[in-house]
Design a protein around this motif. Structure first.
Motif, PDB file in Angstrom:
ATOM      1  N   ILE A  28       6.316  -5.386 -11.166  1.00 14.44           N
ATOM      2  CA  ILE A  28       6.882  -6.223 -10.102  1.00 14.44           C
ATOM      3  C   ILE A  28       8.210  -5.635  -9.619  1.00 14.44           C
ATOM      4  N   LEU A  29       9.075  -5.333 -10.559  1.00 17.39           N
ATOM      5  CA  LEU A  29      10.404  -4.829 -10.189  1.00 17.39           C
ATOM      6  C   LEU A  29      10.324  -3.460  -9.507  1.00 17.39           C
ATOM      7  N   GLU A  30       9.349  -2.642  -9.876  1.00 14.07           N
ATOM      8  CA  GLU A  30       9.154  -1.341  -9.221  1.00 14.07           C
ATOM      9  C   GLU A  30       8.594  -1.489  -7.809  1.00 14.07           C
ATOM     10  N   ALA A  31       7.855  -2.559  -7.569  1.00 16.17           N
ATOM     11  CA  ALA A  31       7.190  -2.742  -6.269  1.00 16.17           C
ATOM     12  C   ALA A  31       8.176  -2.960  -5.134  1.00 16.17           C
ATOM     13  N   ASN A  32       9.291  -3.626  -5.428  1.00 19.75           N
ATOM     14  CA  ASN A  32      10.278  -3.896  -4.393  1.00 19.75           C
ATOM     15  C   ASN A  32      11.649  -3.981  -5.051  1.00 19.75           C
ATOM     16  N   LYS A  82      -5.169 -13.198   4.193  1.00 20.36           N
ATOM     17  CA  LYS A  82      -4.349 -12.303   5.010  1.00 20.36           C
ATOM     18  C   LYS A  82      -3.788 -11.117   4.232  1.00 20.36           C
ATOM     19  N   ILE A  83      -4.058 -11.031   2.956  1.00 22.12           N
ATOM     20  CA  ILE A  83      -3.532  -9.946   2.135  1.00 22.12           C
ATOM     21  C   ILE A  83      -4.572  -8.827   2.119  1.00 22.12           C
ATOM     22  N   SER A  84      -4.423  -7.877   3.012  1.00 21.44           N
ATOM     23  CA  SER A  84      -5.439  -6.835   3.187  1.00 21.44           C
ATOM     24  C   SER A  84      -5.533  -5.889   1.995  1.00 21.44           C
ATOM     25  N   SER A  85      -4.475  -5.753   1.198  1.00 27.55           N
ATOM     26  CA  SER A  85      -4.514  -4.861   0.045  1.00 27.55           C
ATOM     27  C   SER A  85      -5.352  -5.428  -1.104  1.00 27.55           C
ATOM     28  N   ASP A  86      -5.760  -6.687  -1.019  1.00 27.64           N
ATOM     29  CA  ASP A  86      -6.608  -7.310  -2.040  1.00 27.64           C
ATOM     30  C   ASP A  86      -8.081  -7.057  -1.721  1.00 27.64           C
ATOM     31  N   THR A  87      -8.451  -5.787  -1.660  1.00 28.18           N
ATOM     32  CA  THR A  87      -9.815  -5.421  -1.275  1.00 28.18           C
ATOM     33  C   THR A  87     -10.858  -5.852  -2.304  1.00 28.18           C
ATOM     34  N   GLN A  88     -10.460  -5.979  -3.558  1.00 27.23           N
ATOM     35  CA  GLN A  88     -11.385  -6.404  -4.619  1.00 27.23           C
ATOM     36  C   GLN A  88     -11.430  -7.924  -4.767  1.00 27.23           C
ATOM     37  N   GLN A 118       0.780  -3.028  -4.422  1.00 23.69           N
ATOM     38  CA  GLN A 118       0.485  -3.162  -2.994  1.00 23.69           C
ATOM     39  C   GLN A 118       0.430  -4.630  -2.584  1.00 23.69           C
ATOM     40  N   ILE A 119      -0.203  -5.455  -3.407  1.00 23.71           N
ATOM     41  CA  ILE A 119      -0.270  -6.895  -3.120  1.00 23.71           C
ATOM     42  C   ILE A 119       1.134  -7.477  -3.086  1.00 23.71           C
ATOM     43  N   ILE A 120       1.980  -7.103  -4.039  1.00 24.14           N
ATOM     44  CA  ILE A 120       3.364  -7.603  -4.078  1.00 24.14           C
ATOM     45  C   ILE A 120       4.104  -7.209  -2.809  1.00 24.14           C
ATOM     46  N   GLU A 122       2.937  -6.419   0.111  1.00 20.14           N
ATOM     47  CA  GLU A 122       2.393  -7.126   1.273  1.00 20.14           C
ATOM     48  C   GLU A 122       2.765  -8.610   1.242  1.00 20.14           C
ATOM     49  N   TRP A 123       2.727  -9.229   0.054  1.00 17.23           N
ATOM     50  CA  TRP A 123       3.102 -10.639  -0.063  1.00 17.23           C
ATOM     51  C   TRP A 123       4.534 -10.856   0.411  1.00 17.23           C
ATOM     52  N   ILE A 124       5.440  -9.985  -0.047  1.00 16.88           N
ATOM     53  CA  ILE A 124       6.845 -10.093   0.361  1.00 16.88           C
ATOM     54  C   ILE A 124       6.959  -9.962   1.882  1.00 16.88           C
ATOM     55  N   LYS A 125       6.232  -9.035   2.430  1.00 14.34           N
ATOM     56  CA  LYS A 125       6.290  -8.798   3.884  1.00 14.34           C
ATOM     57  C   LYS A 125       5.784 -10.007   4.684  1.00 14.34           C
ATOM     58  N   VAL A 126       4.643 -10.554   4.292  1.00 15.92           N
ATOM     59  CA  VAL A 126       4.062 -11.645   5.091  1.00 15.92           C
ATOM     60  C   VAL A 126       4.716 -13.001   4.837  1.00 15.92           C
ATOM     61  N   THR A 127       5.509 -13.109   3.770  1.00 15.64           N
ATOM     62  CA  THR A 127       6.160 -14.396   3.487  1.00 15.64           C
ATOM     63  C   THR A 127       7.653 -14.393   3.794  1.00 15.64           C
ATOM     64  N   SER A 128       8.171 -13.288   4.288  1.00 13.04           N
ATOM     65  CA  SER A 128       9.606 -13.214   4.583  1.00 13.04           C
ATOM     66  C   SER A 128       9.887 -13.546   6.031  1.00 13.04           C
TER      67      SER A 128
END
Length: 128
Positions: A28-32, A82-88, A118-120, A122-128
């Protein structure tokens, strides 16, 4: 455990999947690099611009959950799907603006590491 000091809380944590939780914490901390960390709901939680976005749920002893949410303020958001990186389709949608990721062992975490990050992001991006 009643402490709210993060480092003390981590040291005192007794959970069968503590090492998995610590690995997820690093992911998590590495993601952003802008994420800040504190204790919320008796577990580590991660904020962007002082608003909670990701919180651990450690209640179960056989799995760890990451709760992806939009903070405490009610906002009209429809993110489901809406989280496109959650392909699975690993995200389990609890509401239109809240999703869960569950993990039961270190192998699963390591296999999913890049997608988790990637999900983290994208989540930060779409919720900010």
């Amino acid at each position: 455990m009643k402490t709210t000091d993060l480092h003390t809380w981590l040291e005192e944590l007794e959970h069968p999947l503590k090492q998995e939780m610590l690995e997820l914490r690093e992911i998590i901390l590495e993601a952003n690099k802008q994420l800040t960390e504190h204790i919320k709901w008796n577990a580590p939680s991660y904020c962007i611009n002082e608003e909670d976005r990701i919180t651990f749920n450690l209640r179960a002893k056989d799995k760890i959950r990451l709760v992806f949410h939009c903070g405490v303020k009610i906002k009209a958001r429809k993110l489901k799907g809406k989280i496109s990186s959650d392909t699975q389709q690993w995200l389990e949608w609890a509401a239109e603006d809240r999703a869960l990721l569950s993990f039961s062992d270190m192998i699963e975490i390591m296999q999913k590491k890049k997608t988790i990050q990637q999900i983290i992001k994208e989540w930060i991006k779409v919720t900010s």
